[in-house]
Design an enzyme around this catalytic site. Structure first.
Site, PDB file in Angstrom:
ATOM      1  N   ASP A 167      29.403   7.964 -23.023  1.00 19.21           N
ATOM      2  CA  ASP A 167      29.037   7.949 -24.330  1.00 19.21           C
ATOM      3  C   ASP A 167      29.462   7.092 -24.856  1.00 19.21           C
ATOM      4  OD1 ASP A 167      26.921  11.200 -25.226  1.00 19.21           O
ATOM      5  OD2 ASP A 167      27.443   9.166 -26.472  1.00 19.21           O
ATOM      6  N   ASN A 168      28.492   6.364 -26.385  1.00 23.58           N
ATOM      7  CA  ASN A 168      29.197   6.464 -27.775  1.00 23.58           C
ATOM      8  C   ASN A 168      29.970   6.960 -28.564  1.00 23.58           C
ATOM      9  OD1 ASN A 168      26.908   5.900 -28.200  1.00 23.58           O
ATOM     10  ND2 ASN A 168      26.774   3.875 -29.024  1.00 23.58           N
ATOM     11  N   LEU A 205      26.095   1.636 -24.150  1.00 23.95           N
ATOM     12  CA  LEU A 205      25.112   0.862 -23.318  1.00 23.95           C
ATOM     13  C   LEU A 205      24.061   0.167 -23.915  1.00 23.95           C
ATOM     14  CD1 LEU A 205      24.424   3.998 -21.385  1.00 23.95           C
ATOM     15  CD2 LEU A 205      25.335   2.327 -20.416  1.00 23.95           C
ATOM     16  N   SER A 208       9.824  12.655 -23.033  1.00 21.53           N
ATOM     17  CA  SER A 208       9.684  13.456 -23.602  1.00 21.53           C
ATOM     18  C   SER A 208       7.923  13.918 -23.617  1.00 21.53           C
ATOM     19  CB  SER A 208      10.040  13.736 -25.214  1.00 21.53           C
ATOM     20  OG  SER A 208       9.162  14.394 -25.672  1.00 21.53           O
ATOM     21  N   TYR A 221      10.496   6.286 -31.968  1.00 19.16           N
ATOM     22  CA  TYR A 221      10.463   7.138 -30.672  1.00 19.16           C
ATOM     23  C   TYR A 221      10.287   7.265 -29.642  1.00 19.16           C
ATOM     24  CZ  TYR A 221      12.310  11.060 -28.054  1.00 19.16           C
ATOM     25  OH  TYR A 221      12.455  12.232 -27.793  1.00 19.16           O
ATOM     26  N   LYS A 243       9.456   6.138 -25.148  1.00 20.39           N
ATOM     27  CA  LYS A 243      10.005   6.877 -23.779  1.00 20.39           C
ATOM     28  C   LYS A 243       8.875   6.575 -23.171  1.00 20.39           C
ATOM     29  CE  LYS A 243      13.278   9.811 -25.127  1.00 20.39           C
ATOM     30  NZ  LYS A 243      14.549   9.709 -24.379  1.00 20.39           N
ATOM     31  N   ASN A 292      10.697  21.575 -25.642  1.00 21.07           N
ATOM     32  CA  ASN A 292      11.514  21.495 -26.854  1.00 21.07           C
ATOM     33  C   ASN A 292      12.827  22.976 -25.529  1.00 21.07           C
ATOM     34  OD1 ASN A 292       8.893  21.416 -27.956  1.00 21.07           O
ATOM     35  ND2 ASN A 292       9.534  21.685 -29.684  1.00 21.07           N
ATOM     36  N   ARG A 328       4.929  25.676 -29.266  1.00 19.43           N
ATOM     37  CA  ARG A 328       5.071  24.852 -28.778  1.00 19.43           C
ATOM     38  C   ARG A 328       5.935  25.470 -27.543  1.00 19.43           C
ATOM     39  NH1 ARG A 328       3.582  22.430 -31.803  1.00 19.43           N
ATOM     40  NH2 ARG A 328       3.830  20.537 -32.916  1.00 19.43           N
TER      41      ARG A 328
HETATM   42  P1  NAD Z   1      22.150  14.040 -28.525  1.00 17.26           P
HETATM   43  O1  NAD Z   1      21.358  13.187 -29.281  1.00 17.26           O
HETATM   44  O2  NAD Z   1      22.451  14.974 -28.422  1.00 17.26           O
HETATM   45  O3  NAD Z   1      22.226  13.082 -27.141  1.00 17.26           O
HETATM   46  C1  NAD Z   1      22.472  11.530 -26.745  1.00 17.26           C
HETATM   47  C2  NAD Z   1      23.698  10.854 -25.923  1.00 17.26           C
HETATM   48  O4  NAD Z   1      23.338   9.711 -26.144  1.00 17.26           O
HETATM   49  C3  NAD Z   1      24.928  11.464 -27.305  1.00 17.26           C
HETATM   50  O5  NAD Z   1      26.495  12.081 -27.141  1.00 17.26           O
HETATM   51  C4  NAD Z   1      25.036   9.741 -28.074  1.00 17.26           C
HETATM   52  O6  NAD Z   1      26.068   9.421 -28.604  1.00 17.26           O
HETATM   53  C5  NAD Z   1      24.368   8.962 -27.081  1.00 17.26           C
HETATM   54  N1  NAD Z   1      24.045   7.118 -26.876  1.00 17.26           N
HETATM   55  C6  NAD Z   1      23.268   7.395 -27.760  1.00 17.26           C
HETATM   56  N2  NAD Z   1      22.686   6.020 -27.907  1.00 17.26           N
HETATM   57  C7  NAD Z   1      23.987   5.192 -27.000  1.00 17.26           C
HETATM   58  C8  NAD Z   1      24.340   4.299 -26.583  1.00 17.26           C
HETATM   59  N3  NAD Z   1      23.860   2.810 -26.849  1.00 17.26           N
HETATM   60  N4  NAD Z   1      25.671   3.875 -25.745  1.00 17.26           N
HETATM   61  C9  NAD Z   1      26.026   5.322 -25.300  1.00 17.26           C
HETATM   62  N5  NAD Z   1      25.594   6.353 -25.424  1.00 17.26           N
HETATM   63  C10 NAD Z   1      24.620   6.552 -26.317  1.00 17.26           C
HETATM   64  O7  NAD Z   1      20.106  14.648 -27.478  1.00 17.26           O
HETATM   65  P2  NAD Z   1      19.709  15.081 -26.624  1.00 17.26           P
HETATM   66  O8  NAD Z   1      19.166  16.861 -27.325  1.00 17.26           O
HETATM   67  O9  NAD Z   1      20.968  15.696 -25.339  1.00 17.26           O
HETATM   68  O10 NAD Z   1      18.909  14.055 -25.610  1.00 17.26           O
HETATM   69  C11 NAD Z   1      18.990  13.725 -24.365  1.00 17.26           C
HETATM   70  C12 NAD Z   1      18.062  12.877 -24.309  1.00 17.26           C
HETATM   71  O11 NAD Z   1      16.565  13.633 -23.878  1.00 17.26           O
HETATM   72  C13 NAD Z   1      17.395  11.580 -25.347  1.00 17.26           C
HETATM   73  O12 NAD Z   1      16.925  10.413 -24.460  1.00 17.26           O
HETATM   74  C14 NAD Z   1      15.888  12.334 -25.360  1.00 17.26           C
HETATM   75  O13 NAD Z   1      15.077  11.306 -26.209  1.00 17.26           O
HETATM   76  C15 NAD Z   1      15.948  13.198 -24.652  1.00 17.26           C
HETATM   77  N6  NAD Z   1      15.001  14.777 -25.009  1.00 17.26           N
HETATM   78  C16 NAD Z   1      15.497  15.316 -25.789  1.00 17.26           C
HETATM   79  C17 NAD Z   1      14.635  16.267 -26.627  1.00 17.26           C
HETATM   80  C18 NAD Z   1      15.111  17.478 -27.221  1.00 17.26           C
HETATM   81  O14 NAD Z   1      14.526  17.954 -28.039  1.00 17.26           O
HETATM   82  N7  NAD Z   1      16.061  17.413 -27.507  1.00 17.26           N
HETATM   83  C19 NAD Z   1      12.991  16.274 -26.045  1.00 17.26           C
HETATM   84  C20 NAD Z   1      12.767  16.041 -25.304  1.00 17.26           C
HETATM   85  C21 NAD Z   1      13.619  14.568 -24.684  1.00 17.26           C
HETATM   86  C1  UD1 Z   2       9.412  17.380 -32.162  1.00 19.00           C
HETATM   87  C2  UD1 Z   2       9.606  15.978 -31.891  1.00 19.00           C
HETATM   88  C3  UD1 Z   2       9.109  15.569 -30.640  1.00 19.00           C
HETATM   89  C4  UD1 Z   2      10.271  15.495 -29.646  1.00 19.00           C
HETATM   90  C5  UD1 Z   2      10.863  17.083 -30.325  1.00 19.00           C
HETATM   91  C6  UD1 Z   2      11.908  17.314 -29.357  1.00 19.00           C
HETATM   92  C7  UD1 Z   2       7.796  15.538 -34.485  1.00 19.00           C
HETATM   93  C8  UD1 Z   2       6.602  15.663 -35.041  1.00 19.00           C
HETATM   94  N1  UD1 Z   2       7.827  15.900 -33.332  1.00 19.00           N
HETATM   95  O1  UD1 Z   2       8.567  17.901 -31.915  1.00 19.00           O
HETATM   96  O2  UD1 Z   2       8.698  14.332 -30.588  1.00 19.00           O
HETATM   97  O3  UD1 Z   2      10.441  15.285 -28.239  1.00 19.00           O
HETATM   98  O4  UD1 Z   2      11.145  17.577 -31.409  1.00 19.00           O
HETATM   99  O5  UD1 Z   2      13.260  16.519 -30.279  1.00 19.00           O
HETATM  100  O6  UD1 Z   2       8.609  14.893 -34.903  1.00 19.00           O
HETATM  101  N2  UD1 Z   2       8.629  23.592 -37.556  1.00 19.00           N
HETATM  102  C9  UD1 Z   2       9.234  24.225 -39.064  1.00 19.00           C
HETATM  103  N3  UD1 Z   2       9.830  24.853 -39.088  1.00 19.00           N
HETATM  104  C10 UD1 Z   2      11.234  23.898 -39.760  1.00 19.00           C
HETATM  105  C11 UD1 Z   2      10.887  22.572 -38.159  1.00 19.00           C
HETATM  106  C12 UD1 Z   2       9.448  22.591 -38.074  1.00 19.00           C
HETATM  107  O7  UD1 Z   2       7.960  25.483 -39.493  1.00 19.00           O
HETATM  108  O8  UD1 Z   2      12.154  23.415 -40.379  1.00 19.00           O
HETATM  109  C13 UD1 Z   2       7.425  23.913 -36.627  1.00 19.00           C
HETATM  110  C14 UD1 Z   2       7.112  21.936 -36.060  1.00 19.00           C
HETATM  111  O9  UD1 Z   2       6.134  22.158 -37.677  1.00 19.00           O
HETATM  112  C15 UD1 Z   2       6.416  22.967 -35.163  1.00 19.00           C
HETATM  113  C16 UD1 Z   2       7.225  23.987 -34.495  1.00 19.00           C
HETATM  114  O10 UD1 Z   2       8.281  23.854 -35.604  1.00 19.00           O
HETATM  115  O11 UD1 Z   2       5.054  23.483 -34.926  1.00 19.00           O
HETATM  116  C17 UD1 Z   2       8.759  22.799 -33.760  1.00 19.00           C
HETATM  117  O12 UD1 Z   2       8.798  21.422 -34.722  1.00 19.00           O
HETATM  118  P1  UD1 Z   2      10.258  20.764 -33.612  1.00 19.00           P
HETATM  119  O13 UD1 Z   2      11.329  21.763 -32.767  1.00 19.00           O
HETATM  120  O14 UD1 Z   2      10.118  19.766 -34.746  1.00 19.00           O
HETATM  121  O15 UD1 Z   2       9.369  20.723 -32.382  1.00 19.00           O
HETATM  122  P2  UD1 Z   2       8.009  19.597 -31.814  1.00 19.00           P
HETATM  123  O16 UD1 Z   2       7.828  19.076 -33.856  1.00 19.00           O
HETATM  124  O17 UD1 Z   2       7.715  20.532 -30.679  1.00 19.00           O
END
Ligand code: NAD
Ligand code: UD1
Length: 338
Positions: A31-32, A59, A125, A149, A153, A179, A231
């Site tokens: 991680d960075n 990375l 995602s 974003y 993906k 989610n 969701r």
């Molecule tokens: P996060 O930001 O908590 O974790 C991502 C980690 O990657 C961080 O620790 C960050 O420091 C590291 N990172 C980013 N760029 C880097 C680089 N260039 N080199 C080395 N390290 C790097 O996010 P998360 O919620 O744990 O998500 C993990 C993965 O899952 C991500 O790819 C995210 O897009 C995907 N994802 C997350 C969600 C969500 O809701 N959390 C939903 C769908 C997909």
């Molecule tokens: C969002 C991202 C999606 C990403 C996912 C996980 C958008 C448009 N989509 O999804 O691409 O993969 O997060 O990181 O950003 N809500 C409220 N109040 C708030 C926050 C959210 O009402 O303050 C509602 C939203 O309108 C939605 C639900 O809660 O109906 C879930 O929102 P959120 O947690 O942001 O996730 P997604 O929108 O599903």
């Protein structure tokens, strides 16, 4: 068997590292710290009862990525979490997202080819489904993305399909998360967003702990049972275990794609009420206009993961809220900065 976990100090990565260690794998985190903190690593080590190997590595640098593999010749598989993930930020800074997310993945794939590592698990995602034509969403649904974003993906998914087509040894598991919410039941690791959270549950958690005044509910006029967005919320520990199952199932070359969700849809107000039960007091909220880019409803068909990975989510909404609250309550300001 040593697994390289990129982004392993982040939210989902940290929980997955613990699940991998529990399942008997050796781990190397890279991680960075662009979106995580050293405190997360200290807590992972404390919960695991061991020093978990860590490499500070960006990375985006091909040289640093190759060095990682050169110095750790026992890596047998890669779980690739590292990436930037804020949808709104990606709209304003698309180049940052393409640069970070695509370059990291390309460097990893090149290093894997060079060092003969054949198994790759990728964090995709449900955002790749856009506004789905029908629910629940199966893996063969049409793919559309609405943000840079989301495009990273989908582009990475396409890259993986092309690279695997050309490399008959490569085994790829694409995991499309719905989610992810909640935290480790210890209350020691969880989600620690920078600034004001974008996502629903971390926002509610900060209202519950008194850091934010009220929750803006983005729209109550959707075509859903109570008008608020629906969701598929999945406990991060279930998601973490899904990665262990995906790794175990990666026994043959090819690209395998799975939804990781529960199959249940909950509305924003369902989450608010479940959180109120978890924290023991009311969560103030106010109905606001719809958020741009949001869709009405999104939930998974989890059947393919059940059959292909022998995995399904077991934790319900009450556990998701209880564990989120436990982490927030124990760590009102998240991880420390040292
Ligand atoms: P996060 O930001 O908590 O974790 C991502 C980690 O990657 C961080 O620790 C960050 O420091 C590291 N990172 C980013 N760029 C880097 C680089 N260039 N080199 C080395 N390290 C790097 O996010 P998360 O919620 O744990 O998500 C993990 C993965 O899952 C991500 O790819 C995210 O897009 C995907 N994802 C997350 C969600 C969500 O809701 N959390 C939903 C769908 C997909
Ligand atoms: C969002 C991202 C999606 C990403 C996912 C996980 C958008 C448009 N989509 O999804 O691409 O993969 O997060 O990181 O950003 N809500 C409220 N109040 C708030 C926050 C959210 O009402 O303050 C509602 C939203 O309108 C939605 C639900 O809660 O109906 C879930 O929102 P959120 O947690 O942001 O996730 P997604 O929108 O599903």
């Amino acid at each position: 068997m040593r697994i390289l976990v990129t982004g392993g100090t982040g939210y989902i990565g940290s929980h997955t590292v613990l699940a991998l260690l529990d399942a008997g794998y050796d781990v190397l985190i890279a991680d960075n710290y662009v979106n995580s903190k050293p405190e997360a690593l200290r807590r992972i080590c404390k919960l695991a009862g061991q020093d978990v190997p860590f490499a500070l590595c960006d990375l985006r640098s091909e040289a640093e990525t190759f060095k990682l593999f050169a110095e750790n010749t026992d890596i047998e598989a890669v779980i690739h979490f590292a990436g930037l993930k804020a949808v709104g930020e990606s709209v304003h800074e698309p180049l940052l997202y393409f640069d970070n997310n695509l370059k990291s993945t390309l460097n990893l794939l090149k290093a894997m080819q060079e060092y003969g590592v054949h198994s790759f698990v990728f964090s995709s995602s449900a955002t790749v489904y856009g506004d789905p034509a029908s629910l629940p969403i199966r893996e063969d649904a049409a793919l559309h993305v609405a943000s840079p974003y989301g495009r990273t993906k989908l582009m990475i998914e396409d890259i993986l399909r092309d690279v695997a087509h050309a490399d008959p040894a490569l085994r790829v598991s694409i995991l499309r998360y719905f989610n992810p919410v909640g935290a480790h039941p210890s209350g020691m690791i969880g989600e620690d967003p920078n600034g004001i959270p974008n996502n629903l549950m971390p926002f509610i958690a900060q209202v519950a702990v008194g850091k934010l005044d009220y929750l803006p509910v983005y729209g109550d006029d959707y075509d859903t049972p109570d008008g608020t967005g629906v969701r598929d919320y999945i406990h991060v520990c279930d998601l973490a275990e899904g990665h262990v199952s995906a790794l175990k199932a990666l026994t043959a070359p090819g690209v395998y794609t799975f939804n990781l969700g529960t199959g249940h849809g909950y509305s924003v107000l369902d989450i608010v009420h479940a959180y109120e039960t978890a924290c023991g007091h009311a969560i103030p909220y106010a109905i606001k206009p719809r958020r741009s880019g949001d869709i009405a409803a999104c939930f998974a068909d989890p059947a393919h993961a059940r059959e292909g990975l022998h995995w399904e989510a077991t934790r319900g909404l009450a556990d998701m809220c209880k564990d989120s609250w436990n982490f927030q309550h124990n760590n009102p300001d998240g991880y420390s900065n040292d």
